[in-house]
Design an enzyme around this catalytic site. Structure first.
Site, PDB file in Angstrom:
ATOM      1  N   LYS A  82       8.776 -71.204  38.396  1.00 24.15           N
ATOM      2  CA  LYS A  82       8.798 -69.877  38.739  1.00 24.15           C
ATOM      3  C   LYS A  82      10.341 -69.208  39.013  1.00 24.15           C
ATOM      4  O   LYS A  82      11.113 -69.845  40.072  1.00 24.15           O
ATOM      5  CB  LYS A  82       8.127 -70.026  40.376  1.00 24.15           C
ATOM      6  CG  LYS A  82       7.919 -68.459  40.773  1.00 24.15           C
ATOM      7  CD  LYS A  82       7.760 -68.246  42.208  1.00 24.15           C
ATOM      8  CE  LYS A  82       8.792 -68.212  43.085  1.00 24.15           C
ATOM      9  NZ  LYS A  82       9.677 -66.961  43.183  1.00 24.15           N
ATOM     10  N   GLU A 115      18.121 -78.698  45.784  1.00 24.38           N
ATOM     11  CA  GLU A 115      19.741 -78.238  45.764  1.00 24.38           C
ATOM     12  C   GLU A 115      19.747 -76.866  46.537  1.00 24.38           C
ATOM     13  O   GLU A 115      19.298 -75.835  46.107  1.00 24.38           O
ATOM     14  CB  GLU A 115      20.054 -78.124  44.260  1.00 24.38           C
ATOM     15  CG  GLU A 115      21.371 -78.124  44.031  1.00 24.38           C
ATOM     16  CD  GLU A 115      22.042 -76.863  44.118  1.00 24.38           C
ATOM     17  OE1 GLU A 115      22.394 -76.495  45.200  1.00 24.38           O
ATOM     18  OE2 GLU A 115      22.238 -76.038  43.074  1.00 24.38           O
ATOM     19  N   CYS A 156      26.032 -71.299  45.819  1.00 19.87           N
ATOM     20  CA  CYS A 156      25.677 -72.246  46.600  1.00 19.87           C
ATOM     21  C   CYS A 156      26.981 -73.098  46.978  1.00 19.87           C
ATOM     22  O   CYS A 156      27.101 -73.641  48.005  1.00 19.87           O
ATOM     23  CB  CYS A 156      24.548 -73.205  46.417  1.00 19.87           C
ATOM     24  SG  CYS A 156      24.549 -73.969  44.937  1.00 19.87           S
ATOM     25  N   GLU A 215      25.914 -69.900  56.067  1.00 21.51           N
ATOM     26  CA  GLU A 215      26.111 -69.477  54.547  1.00 21.51           C
ATOM     27  C   GLU A 215      25.799 -68.058  54.332  1.00 21.51           C
ATOM     28  O   GLU A 215      24.616 -67.350  54.787  1.00 21.51           O
ATOM     29  CB  GLU A 215      25.212 -70.235  53.713  1.00 21.51           C
ATOM     30  CG  GLU A 215      25.543 -70.075  52.250  1.00 21.51           C
ATOM     31  CD  GLU A 215      24.505 -70.818  51.205  1.00 21.51           C
ATOM     32  OE1 GLU A 215      23.243 -71.032  51.650  1.00 21.51           O
ATOM     33  OE2 GLU A 215      24.984 -71.318  50.200  1.00 21.51           O
TER      34      GLU A 215
END
Lengths: 316, 274, 474
Positions: C181, C255, C289, C386
């Site tokens: 997906k 991850e 990331c 983040e």
């Protein structure tokens, strides 16, 4: 090192040991990093109006050069004429920055260029190896200036530099600068022989501390001449030097720059490293010969809309 | 004087306490439970908390010791284990299992300076870079240990040989604490292995949800619902969870999986240029 | 106005032929779903195409197709699987310009990055894992490693096609089949990849693409007939997935997020460090990331380094992603722009000093100027959370030990950077950093042979290299 040389700028190292400490205290250069940065700048896409503007600027930055044993007055006269009017068919084409010849050819070139605004540069100081006694180098310099050169391209003693005798190199530059008098001094580092980027950075600062008006990459006579990363490093050096000491120094890559595409990459590099202040023939030069014709062909392509051929441009 | 018969000697019994930070404290709760007639410390959540603090404190130095040194220390443990053969037998562990446990410990001890070579290595990247992957310990591991001595050794040894420190919830308290005594007398720094005795169902959730625990080994959890609950709690800080599918045979070659599951691969890049 | 302005140099978008709508790719065929959603170009907010929204029954069909295909795919000799993957790699190379333009259109990233970074790495990843398909027994993972079955894979929007490659290449090489997906805001390149699979004559069902939003992803990872779940995305969603997978026996790799420290020592190669800082946080609009979002600079050089950084930032060109000279493209979505804006306002509110170079942002689309915050401390939210945007928090340190301590003082542990010319210091600091990837005197470098993945809450498992096989083998 002489006291007079070091008094020109405040905060200069004032002993050989200090000079060494200073040069070795400069930040290191990571080879992979600087090469990647130079390559990235090389991917800028300069098209249409920017390209036209860049080509004219590049032409105005060319030190049109002939440095052959076979140079004759006839060859030098032709080259000088071309410097004044690179494209006889197009009066809007600007002249180049300078003509660069051996000292023996200076009177010939001077006769053509006098009063034109195109500078006359001469390589001196036992070019290209620099392996001659100082007195010979100084005499070489004084002769060239006396014959009409207003720019002197000197070579440093790479042997002394690599042997770590920085003070020797420093003193030679100071002496040549003095001998050159009013002429602008370009100091050729011969970066291909210095081998490492750390050495190029140190040699750049050494030359600037000693009074260079320009730092120049190469003689064009060794295997490795101007490269984008070396030029980038020297641009960083002049930028940082001005920030520290307030004096602006020019940069001249020489040797191996043959295409418009290459020249534009260098202009992009100036633009994004030093900015507007260096985007001028007073502060950046291309030491080149065949580059000019490629610039002219590309210029014609832009003005006429079709591709140009070499037969339509003068050989020299 | 009439010659009297020598009276029969009364044995000195061992008190089974916890093994935390290299010491043998009672449970802070003061609770014990009876195992084969012995009062054994019944560890509480606060004991688990203290054990995690001890394990965390010991971890950097243990991981920072040279692999050779860790191997030496763990080999010494095997020597001490062998010397306690009779004691483990007296606790009902079959002689063959004690032997297998000692051999397993020696096997793992030898891995200390080899696993990095097997699990790591240089990567041939397409560019002028030095690129090296090397395993590092995950940190503090909560271990719900299986009941057998061989099982216990098979979950503790791979965790500590790789530089982790552990908090073990043991379901065979006497053997586990005896192993603690072995560790305490064999140069393993205090805090590297901490042994809690008591109820996994009571203590394990506190380890599973503890923010300062990096991994959870559920090898000894029999109840699948409890295991799933613990696994879910471990997701809170994304702990690495070891949950063997079912019925592990500890006599088989364990492979390197128990070690690599508690290792993190770190990859370092550096440009190459004059 | 500078003396030397670059005229617009747009890459032509005519190389991409977009259909008005796209269906789901299941069992080798494109088919419709009940619902659809629109995907837009974040640079101008224009609709690019309408895309099928996969519901539970669609995911069922996709998983069933993957299950059927698994039988024969896993039974193929590795050398045959390898050839399919090599074929895919080659087609990707041949279509790379088209796919790069498509990626920039749907994602907003600059064409120079999709062209020079994403697409070359995508093809390289397939080439790398293609070669593993018939060599698995030599991978050090046992004498007879077996595939797991059906892999459910959910990928993010920051590197849509590259993340697809990271997921699909190792899964297929090891004999698994996949249902993937793509992210809601960047579905198109995965659908074009489906076409690549058809071009390569990949057997139906080996790769299935289901487009949709969070719910579609949830159906997929929770599907009982999925054996392996691989997810790249936020730590929060990663946590939910780890919870939902608990007790199912599915193998899971995650991850997740990061808040990487990029540590600059006083003996750094300064000009390259400045480039590394810029690359670390402004590459891909900071939607990375492993971005070097916390700059830790030694206090003794902080002010001169910041001057150099600001000077460099002033040359960054923000704008049309398809312009070959654009350095920073569009923020991927309105939602992401809102989050970046909000966290930046919090940073300013908490007293950090905000700076951006003067830069003109386009009127339409989602844009955020490259931004740095100085005077940041560990207590600031912008030093801990983040941001996933072009926003750098700058902190200082005095000693190497302090640098390490601050770098590690986060629940994340994905990546880190070190800048120093002293080898022994680099190695010692690299040893102590709790991060899965440490870039010394470089940053944001990726390679299919090099394992990538995090410590702590940045996830578990590795992608890339020999280690990347482990996630797909039993």
């Amino acid at each position: 090192m002489t006291a007079t040389a070091t008094s020109r700028l405040s905060g200069l190292p004032d002993s050989p040991a200090d000079l060494r400490t200073f040069l070795h205290g400069l930040p290191g250069v990571d080879k992979v990093g600087i090469e990647a940065r130079a390559a990235a700048l090389g991917t800028r896409s300069v098209k249409t109006t920017s390209k036209a503007q860049a080509i004219d600027l590049a032409i105005r930055m060319v030190d049109l050069t002939t440095l052959e044993g076979a140079d004759t007055p006839g060859k030098v006269r032709a080259l000088s004429a071309k410097a004044l009017r690179p494209d006889p068919a197009d009066p809007t084409c600007p002249p180049v920055a300078a003509v660069c010849v051996y000292p023996a050819m200076v009177p010939t070139a001077a006769a053509v260029l006098a009063g034109s605004g195109v500078h006359l540069a001469s390589v001196a100081t036992a070019f290209p190896s620099g392996q001659a006694p100082l007195e010979v180098k100084l005499a070489d310099t004084r002769n060239a200036v006396a014959d009409g050169a207003d720019e002197i391209d000197m070579v440093i003693s790479r042997g002394a530099f690599l042997a770590g005798d920085y003070a020797h190199v420093f003193d030679e530059i100071v002496a040549v600068k003095e001998a050159a008098g009013p002429a602008h001094l370009k100091v050729i580092l011969e970066t291909g022989e210095l081998a490492t980027y750390d050495n190029v950075r140190r040699a750049s600062w050494l030359a600037m501390l000693a009074g260079a008006d320009f730092i120049k990459t190469s003689t064009g006579k060794v295997g490795v001449n101007a490269t984008p990363p070396v030029t980038l490093l020297m641009l960083e050096a002049v930028r940082d030097f001005r920030e520290r000491y307030g004096r602006q120094v020019g940069v001249k890559p020489a040797g191996g720059i043959r295409t418009t595409k290459d020249a534009i990459k260098y202009l992009v590099m100036i633009n994004e490293t030093c900015g507007d202040d260096w985007l001028h023939p007073d502060w950046f030069r291309f030491g080149a010969s065949s580059l000019l014709n490629d610039l002219l062909m590309q210029r014609t392509k832009l003005t006429t809309g079709h591709y140009a051929g070499p037969d339509y441009f003068t050989l020299d | 004087m009439p010659k009297s018969a020598t009276p029969s000697r009364l044995a000195v019994r061992k008190t089974y306490k916890l093994y935390v930070a290299g010491k043998f404290p009672r449970s802070e709760s003061g609770r014990t439970y009876l195992v084969d007639g012995d009062n054994v410390a019944l560890a509480s959540r606060k004991d688990a908390r203290d054990a995690v603090v001890a394990a965390r404190a010991a971890q950097p130095k243990w991981a920072g010791a040279t692999a050779y040194n860790r191997g030496q220390v763990l080999y010494r443990t095997a020597e001490m284990l062998e010397a306690r053969r009779a004691e483990f037998k007296s606790l009902g562990v079959a002689g063959a299992e004690v032997d297998a446990a000692v051999d397993r410990w020696v096997w793992y001890a030898g891995w200390s300076d080899k696993i990095a070579q097997v699990a790591g290595g240089a990567n041939p990247v397409a560019g002028p870079y030095f690129n090296l992957s090397a395993p590092e310990p995950t940190g503090v591991v909560g271990v719900i240990a299986p009941g057998s001595l061989l099982g216990l050794v098979s979950v503790i040894a791979p965790a500590v040989v790789t530089g982790n420190t552990v908090v073990v919830v043991a379901s065979n308290p006497q053997a586990a604490i005896t192993l603690g005594e072995v560790l305490a007398t064999s140069d393993v720094p205090g805090g590297v292995v901490n042994v809690l005795t008591g109820q996994a169902a009571e203590i394990a959730p506190w380890l599973a949800s503890h923010d300062d625990v990096n991994a959870l080994d559920l090898s000894g959890v029999g109840d699948p619902e409890l295991a799933t609950e613990l696994e879910r709690a471990a997701a809170g800080t994304l702990k690495r969870v070891i949950r063997p599918s079912s019925g592990v045979d500890y006599t088989e070659d364990p492979g390197t999986g128990a070690m690599t599951a508690l290792l993190e691969i770190k990859t370092v890049w550096h440009p190459k240029g004059f | 106005m500078s003396l030397f302005e670059y005229a617009p140099a747009p890459e032509s978008r005519s190389i991409v032929e977009l259909a008005p709508s796209y269906g789901l790719f299941i069992d080798g065929e494109f088919g419709e779903a009940k619902d659809t959603f629109k995907t837009i170009n974040p640079a101008d907010e224009q609709v690019l195409a309408e895309v099928a929204l996969a519901g539970p029954e669609d995911v069922d069909r996709a998983v069933a197709a993957a299950r059927r295909a698994f039988e024969s795919w896993s039974a193929l000799p590795g050398s045959e699987r390898a050839k399919y993957l090599f074929r895919i790699a080659r087609i990707l190379q041949e279509r790379s310009r088209e796919l790069a333009v498509l990626e920039s259109l749907d994602n907003g990233k600059p064409i120079k990055e999709s062209r020079d970074v994403d697409l070359p790495l995508v093809a390289a990843h397939f080439f790398y894992y293609a070669g593993w398909a018939d060599k698995l027994k030599y991978a050090g993972l046992g004498p007879d490693p077996r595939p797991l079955g059906v892999a459910g894979q959910v990928i993010p929007w920051n590197f849509p096609l590259l993340m697809l490659a990271w997921k699909i290449a190792p899964a297929l090489a090891t004999g698994n089949t996949v249902v993937l997906k793509p992210a809601e805001t960047t579905p198109l390149s995965a659908l074009f990849f489906a076409d690549v699979c058809r071009q390569a004559d990949l057997p139906p069902g080996v790769v299935n693409i289901v487009t949709g939003a969070g719910d579609t992803g949830r159906y997929l990872v929770e599907h009982p007939d999925v054996n392996k779940v691989a997810f790249t995305g936020s730590t929060e969603v990663g946590r939910q997935i780890a919870r939902s997978v608990a007790g199912t026996g599915k193998k899971l790799t995650l991850e997740l997020g990061g808040k990487a420290a990029n540590i600059v020592f006083d003996d750094a190669p300064i000009d390259q460090a400045v480039e590394g800082i810029v690359n670390g946080i402004f590459f891909n609009q900071g939607h990375v990331c492993c971005a070097g979002s916390r700059l830790l600079v030694q206090e003794s050089i902080a002010s001169s380094l910041l001057d150099a950084l600001k000077r460099r930032m002033a040359t960054l060109r923000v704008g049309d992603p398809l312009d070959k000279n654009t350095d920073i493209g569009a923020i991927n979505s309105r939602a992401q722009l809102d989050r970046i804006t909000e966290l930046s306002e919090i940073g300013a509110g908490e007293g950090a000093e905000r700076w951006s170079p003067p830069c003109e942002l386009p009127d339409r689309g989602f844009w955020f100027a490259p931004t740095i915050f100085t005077g940041v401390t560990q207590a600031h939210r912008i030093a801990r959370e983040e941001i996933f945007g072009p926003v750098l928090s700058v902190l200082t340190f005095r000693t190497p030990a302090e640098a390490v301590e601050k770098a590690n003082n986060t629940p994340y542990g994905l990546s880190a950077g070190i800048w120093s010319e002293k080898g022994s210091r680099i190695l010692a600091v690299a040893d102590q950093l709790r991060a899965g990837v440490v870039w010394a005197n470089t940053f944001n470098k990726f390679d299919p042979t090099s394992p990538f993945g995090g410590y702590k809450e940045s996830g578990y498992g590795r992608e890339g290299g020999r280690h990347g096989l482990e996630a797909y083998l039993a």
